[in-house]
Design an enzyme around this catalytic site. Structure first.
Site, PDB file in Angstrom:
ATOM      1  N   CYS A 144       8.064  21.414 -11.446  1.00 23.16           N
ATOM      2  CA  CYS A 144       9.052  21.696 -10.407  1.00 23.16           C
ATOM      3  C   CYS A 144       9.324  23.200 -10.276  1.00 23.16           C
ATOM      4  CB  CYS A 144      10.353  20.964 -10.763  1.00 23.16           C
ATOM      5  SG  CYS A 144      11.721  21.318  -9.658  1.00 23.16           S
ATOM      6  N   HIS A 195       5.767  -0.531  -2.783  1.00 24.94           N
ATOM      7  CA  HIS A 195       5.287   0.223  -3.952  1.00 24.94           C
ATOM      8  C   HIS A 195       5.318   1.733  -3.738  1.00 24.94           C
ATOM      9  CE1 HIS A 195       2.968  -3.620  -5.386  1.00 24.94           C
ATOM     10  NE2 HIS A 195       4.260  -3.691  -5.595  1.00 24.94           N
ATOM     11  N   ASN A 237       0.825  -1.211   0.000  1.00 23.75           N
ATOM     12  CA  ASN A 237       0.000   0.000   0.000  1.00 23.75           C
ATOM     13  C   ASN A 237       0.856   1.256   0.000  1.00 23.75           C
ATOM     14  OD1 ASN A 237      -2.006  -1.838   0.181  1.00 23.75           O
ATOM     15  ND2 ASN A 237      -2.498  -1.454   2.327  1.00 23.75           N
ATOM     16  N   GLY A 281      -5.383  -9.093   2.936  1.00 24.46           N
ATOM     17  CA  GLY A 281      -6.059  -8.151   2.028  1.00 24.46           C
ATOM     18  C   GLY A 281      -5.326  -7.873   0.736  1.00 24.46           C
ATOM     19  N   THR A 282      -4.729  -8.921   0.185  1.00 25.22           N
ATOM     20  CA  THR A 282      -4.100  -8.744  -1.133  1.00 25.22           C
ATOM     21  C   THR A 282      -4.586  -9.832  -2.073  1.00 25.22           C
ATOM     22  OG1 THR A 282      -2.033  -8.693  -2.399  1.00 25.22           O
ATOM     23  CG2 THR A 282      -1.993  -9.969  -0.354  1.00 25.22           C
ATOM     24  N   SER A 283      -4.808  -9.462  -3.351  1.00 21.81           N
ATOM     25  CA  SER A 283      -5.233 -10.452  -4.344  1.00 21.81           C
ATOM     26  C   SER A 283      -4.078 -11.366  -4.724  1.00 21.81           C
ATOM     27  CB  SER A 283      -5.805  -9.751  -5.575  1.00 21.81           C
ATOM     28  OG  SER A 283      -4.841  -8.856  -6.094  1.00 21.81           O
ATOM     29  N   CYS A 308      10.978  15.439  -8.563  1.00 22.67           N
ATOM     30  CA  CYS A 308      11.056  16.013  -9.907  1.00 22.67           C
ATOM     31  C   CYS A 308      11.876  15.113 -10.817  1.00 22.67           C
ATOM     32  CB  CYS A 308      11.703  17.399  -9.824  1.00 22.67           C
ATOM     33  SG  CYS A 308      12.155  18.056 -11.440  1.00 22.67           S
ATOM     34  N   ALA A 329     -10.229  -7.870   7.374  1.00 21.62           N
ATOM     35  CA  ALA A 329      -8.916  -7.747   8.006  1.00 21.62           C
ATOM     36  C   ALA A 329      -9.053  -7.194   9.418  1.00 21.62           C
ATOM     37  CB  ALA A 329      -8.027  -6.844   7.154  1.00 21.62           C
ATOM     38  N   CYS A 347      15.317  17.389 -11.966  1.00 18.17           N
ATOM     39  CA  CYS A 347      16.455  17.673 -11.078  1.00 18.17           C
ATOM     40  C   CYS A 347      16.450  16.836  -9.809  1.00 18.17           C
ATOM     41  CB  CYS A 347      16.498  19.156 -10.726  1.00 18.17           C
ATOM     42  SG  CYS A 347      15.151  19.679  -9.629  1.00 18.17           S
TER      43      CYS A 347
HETATM   44  C1  BJW Z   1     -10.230  -7.502   1.922  1.00 14.64           C
HETATM   45  C2  BJW Z   1     -11.078  -6.552   2.438  1.00 14.64           C
HETATM   46  C3  BJW Z   1     -11.185  -6.512   3.810  1.00 14.64           C
HETATM   47  C4  BJW Z   1     -11.125  -6.319   0.336  1.00 14.64           C
HETATM   48  N1  BJW Z   1     -10.494  -7.358   4.544  1.00 14.64           N
HETATM   49  N2  BJW Z   1      -9.552  -8.348   2.671  1.00 14.64           N
HETATM   50  C5  BJW Z   1       3.237 -11.538 -16.180  1.00 14.64           C
HETATM   51  C6  BJW Z   1       3.444 -12.452 -15.175  1.00 14.64           C
HETATM   52  C7  BJW Z   1       4.021 -12.086 -13.972  1.00 14.64           C
HETATM   53  C8  BJW Z   1       4.410 -10.774 -13.757  1.00 14.64           C
HETATM   54  C9  BJW Z   1       4.214  -9.861 -14.754  1.00 14.64           C
HETATM   55  C10 BJW Z   1       3.630 -10.239 -15.949  1.00 14.64           C
HETATM   56  N3  BJW Z   1       3.534  -9.129 -16.727  1.00 14.64           N
HETATM   57  C11 BJW Z   1       4.044  -8.074 -16.030  1.00 14.64           C
HETATM   58  C12 BJW Z   1       4.465  -8.510 -14.847  1.00 14.64           C
HETATM   59  C13 BJW Z   1       5.076  -7.713 -13.780  1.00 14.64           C
HETATM   60  C14 BJW Z   1       4.056  -6.865 -13.057  1.00 14.64           C
HETATM   61  C15 BJW Z   1       2.922  -7.758 -12.563  1.00 14.64           C
HETATM   62  O1  BJW Z   1       3.000  -8.400 -11.537  1.00 14.64           O
HETATM   63  N4  BJW Z   1       1.819  -7.789 -13.278  1.00 14.64           N
HETATM   64  C16 BJW Z   1       0.714  -8.690 -12.961  1.00 14.64           C
HETATM   65  C17 BJW Z   1      -0.512  -7.862 -12.565  1.00 14.64           C
HETATM   66  C18 BJW Z   1       0.485  -9.557 -14.138  1.00 14.64           C
HETATM   67  N5  BJW Z   1       4.776  -6.286 -11.965  1.00 14.64           N
HETATM   68  C19 BJW Z   1       5.471  -5.158 -12.077  1.00 14.64           C
HETATM   69  O2  BJW Z   1       5.505  -4.535 -13.120  1.00 14.64           O
HETATM   70  C20 BJW Z   1       6.285  -4.737 -10.878  1.00 14.64           C
HETATM   71  N6  BJW Z   1       7.630  -4.472 -11.254  1.00 14.64           N
HETATM   72  C21 BJW Z   1       8.414  -5.416 -11.727  1.00 14.64           C
HETATM   73  O3  BJW Z   1       8.036  -6.573 -11.893  1.00 14.64           O
HETATM   74  O4  BJW Z   1       9.690  -4.995 -11.986  1.00 14.64           O
HETATM   75  C22 BJW Z   1      10.532  -5.859 -12.736  1.00 14.64           C
HETATM   76  C23 BJW Z   1      10.355  -5.476 -14.166  1.00 14.64           C
HETATM   77  C24 BJW Z   1      10.933  -4.330 -14.624  1.00 14.64           C
HETATM   78  C25 BJW Z   1      10.828  -4.002 -15.962  1.00 14.64           C
HETATM   79  C26 BJW Z   1      10.088  -4.820 -16.814  1.00 14.64           C
HETATM   80  C27 BJW Z   1       9.479  -5.959 -16.334  1.00 14.64           C
HETATM   81  C28 BJW Z   1       9.623  -6.308 -14.994  1.00 14.64           C
HETATM   82  C29 BJW Z   1       5.738  -3.439 -10.307  1.00 14.64           C
HETATM   83  C30 BJW Z   1       4.382  -3.612  -9.745  1.00 14.64           C
HETATM   84  C31 BJW Z   1       3.851  -2.262  -9.271  1.00 14.64           C
HETATM   85  C32 BJW Z   1       2.404  -2.366  -8.837  1.00 14.64           C
HETATM   86  N7  BJW Z   1       1.888  -1.057  -8.709  1.00 14.64           N
HETATM   87  C33 BJW Z   1       0.520  -0.901  -8.244  1.00 14.64           C
HETATM   88  C34 BJW Z   1       0.120   0.578  -8.418  1.00 14.64           C
HETATM   89  C35 BJW Z   1       0.791   1.445  -7.371  1.00 14.64           C
HETATM   90  C36 BJW Z   1       0.460   2.860  -7.555  1.00 14.64           C
HETATM   91  C37 BJW Z   1      -0.981   3.182  -7.381  1.00 14.64           C
HETATM   92  O5  BJW Z   1      -1.562   2.904  -6.324  1.00 14.64           O
HETATM   93  O6  BJW Z   1      -1.555   3.754  -8.298  1.00 14.64           O
HETATM   94  O7  BJW Z   1       0.421  -1.307  -6.885  1.00 14.64           O
HETATM   95  S1  BJW Z   1      -0.650  -1.939  -9.078  1.00 14.64           S
HETATM   96  C38 BJW Z   1      -1.663  -2.218  -7.670  1.00 14.64           C
HETATM   97  O8  BJW Z   1      -1.676  -3.624  -7.385  1.00 14.64           O
HETATM   98  C39 BJW Z   1      -0.951  -1.527  -6.501  1.00 14.64           C
HETATM   99  C40 BJW Z   1      -1.059  -2.572  -5.429  1.00 14.64           C
HETATM  100  O9  BJW Z   1      -0.068  -2.366  -4.444  1.00 14.64           O
HETATM  101  C41 BJW Z   1      -0.924  -3.856  -6.182  1.00 14.64           C
HETATM  102  C42 BJW Z   1      -1.476  -5.054  -5.455  1.00 14.64           C
HETATM  103  O10 BJW Z   1      -2.857  -4.941  -5.271  1.00 14.64           O
HETATM  104  P1  BJW Z   1      -3.524  -5.456  -3.929  1.00 14.64           P
HETATM  105  O11 BJW Z   1      -2.996  -4.702  -2.783  1.00 14.64           O
HETATM  106  O12 BJW Z   1      -3.396  -6.926  -3.873  1.00 14.64           O
HETATM  107  O13 BJW Z   1      -5.043  -4.999  -4.122  1.00 14.64           O
HETATM  108  P2  BJW Z   1      -6.238  -5.722  -4.925  1.00 14.64           P
HETATM  109  O14 BJW Z   1      -7.259  -4.704  -5.183  1.00 14.64           O
HETATM  110  O15 BJW Z   1      -5.721  -6.482  -6.077  1.00 14.64           O
HETATM  111  O16 BJW Z   1      -6.771  -6.795  -3.887  1.00 14.64           O
HETATM  112  C43 BJW Z   1      -7.431  -6.421  -2.703  1.00 14.64           C
HETATM  113  C44 BJW Z   1      -7.775  -7.676  -1.927  1.00 14.64           C
HETATM  114  O17 BJW Z   1      -8.318  -7.313  -0.680  1.00 14.64           O
HETATM  115  C45 BJW Z   1      -8.807  -8.580  -2.620  1.00 14.64           C
HETATM  116  O18 BJW Z   1      -8.308  -9.894  -2.640  1.00 14.64           O
HETATM  117  C46 BJW Z   1     -10.048  -8.480  -1.729  1.00 14.64           C
HETATM  118  O19 BJW Z   1     -10.780  -9.685  -1.658  1.00 14.64           O
HETATM  119  C47 BJW Z   1      -9.428  -8.150  -0.410  1.00 14.64           C
HETATM  120  N8  BJW Z   1     -10.268  -7.357   0.494  1.00 14.64           N
HETATM  121  N9  BJW Z   1     -11.641  -5.839   1.337  1.00 14.64           N
HETATM  122  C48 BJW Z   1      -9.709  -8.279   3.900  1.00 14.64           C
HETATM  123  N10 BJW Z   1     -12.014  -5.601   4.384  1.00 14.64           N
HETATM  124 ZN    ZN Z   2      13.214  19.994 -10.864  1.00 10.02          ZN
END
Ligand code: BJW
Ligand code: ZN
Length: 249
Positions: A145, A119, A102, A185-187, A127, A229, A130
């Site tokens: 900036c 993340h 998060n 709470g993560t997918s 910026c 959670a 710079c």
């Molecule tokens: C409850 C609840 C309650 C609800 N109680 N539970 C193919 C295969 C494998 C990997 C890849 C692929 N193609 C690309 C990739 C890599 C990619 C990736 O993984 N993609 C997949 C989606 C396919 N990953 C990346 O790109 C990462 N970097 C990387 O791999 O670097 C190496 C690289 C470099 C260069 C080229 C290639 C590779 C970076 C990932 C960055 C993720 N960023 C985000 C956005 C952040 C900014 C923003 O907020 O705008 O991060 S995406 C988004 O998803 C955010 C989150 O942190 C992340 C995870 O989501 P999360 O937290 O799991 O949320 P949800 O909504 O998915 O789930 C919520 C859950 O809560 C659900 O299960 C509900 O049931 C539950 N819930 N209420 C308990 N009350």
């Molecule tokens: Zn700057």
């Protein structure tokens, strides 16, 4: 009431190294939207249009406005009982690492200390021209900036970007030596974060998942609790305290 079987509870009570990996679900009850699912951010917006560097360069105004809005949402939000239960856990175990995907800063605001932010953090910005930092500041349009007029971007990790190496190293190391890992709470679909429970499991950790729904991790977890959670973590903390209290009698 016990939400966890006795054998898992015993493992928790004797654990030295504990990791909690959190995702958007823990903040859902604070009013911060999740990403996936029917009400998630990605149900209205396409991640490829918002959450990657090319999208930002193509339309910096739109993407920056979106993050400005989300900054306002997280600023109004308050940590909930789930965040506070993890603060309690940090005091209960000899080594406790909170690994979060998060960006909302709610764990820190609740009082957790040993946090790896995989993340980034929505309250931090810098910026592109710079490198000047705009941490904790209100960034407003035209999102340029004050020193060099370069684009200011949020210090968060978009798709295709590397995770901050220092945070990732903390998370990986803690996962390798974890006795117990809570996955909350993560997918569990976004890598490399989703790799951490697999690493922990391969190194002998007990995996306890807490989620409203099944995830790809559920089959591998030693216990998969379907519930919110906040309620589940509160109960787990109470169960641990009771169990430790009974033993010391
Ligand atoms: C409850 C609840 C309650 C609800 N109680 N539970 C193919 C295969 C494998 C990997 C890849 C692929 N193609 C690309 C990739 C890599 C990619 C990736 O993984 N993609 C997949 C989606 C396919 N990953 C990346 O790109 C990462 N970097 C990387 O791999 O670097 C190496 C690289 C470099 C260069 C080229 C290639 C590779 C970076 C990932 C960055 C993720 N960023 C985000 C956005 C952040 C900014 C923003 O907020 O705008 O991060 S995406 C988004 O998803 C955010 C989150 O942190 C992340 C995870 O989501 P999360 O937290 O799991 O949320 P949800 O909504 O998915 O789930 C919520 C859950 O809560 C659900 O299960 C509900 O049931 C539950 N819930 N209420 C308990 N009350
Ligand atoms: Zn700057």
């Amino acid at each position: 009431m016990k939400v966890i079987y006795d054998d898992i509870l015993e493992k928790m009570c004797s654990a030295n190294n504990v990791v909690a990996l959190t995702g958007a679900g823990i903040s859902a009850e604070s009013g911060v939207p999740t990403f996936r699912g029917t009400d998630g951010l990605w149900s209205k917006l396409k991640p490829e249009e918002m959450a990657n560097f090319d999208a930002f360069l193509r339309n910096p105004g739109l993407v920056s406005e979106w993050y400005k809005h989300r900054r306002e949402v997280t600023r109004i939000a308050k940590p909930n009982a789930g965040h506070y239960a993890l603060v309690d856990m940090e005091k209960m175990f000899p080594n406790f690492t909170l690994v979060t995907q998060n960006i909302d800063n709610l764990h820190r605001r609740a009082g957790s200390i040993n946090i790896a932010e995989l993340h980034g953090n929505i309250e931090k910005n810098y910026c592109l021209g710079c490198g000047r930092r705009y941490d904790g500041e209100d960034i407003d349009g035209p999102f340029r900036c004050g020193s060099c007029a370069g684009l200011i971007r949020p210090d968060i990790v978009w798709f295709g970007e590397m995770l901050p190496s220092d945070q990732w190293e903390i998370a990986e190391k803690a996962s390798e030596s974890a006795d117990v890992m809570f996955v909350i709470g993560t997918s569990a679909v976004v890598y490399p974060a989703a790799q951490l429970p697999l690493t922990a499991k391969a190194n002998g950790a007990t995996i306890v998942e807490i989620n409203m729904e099944e995830t790809p991790l559920s089959g591998l977890a030693d216990a998969s609790v379907h519930g919110s959670a906040s309620a589940t973590l509160t109960e787990i903390v109470e169960n641990i305290k009771e169990n430790i209290g009974e033993k010391s009698k």
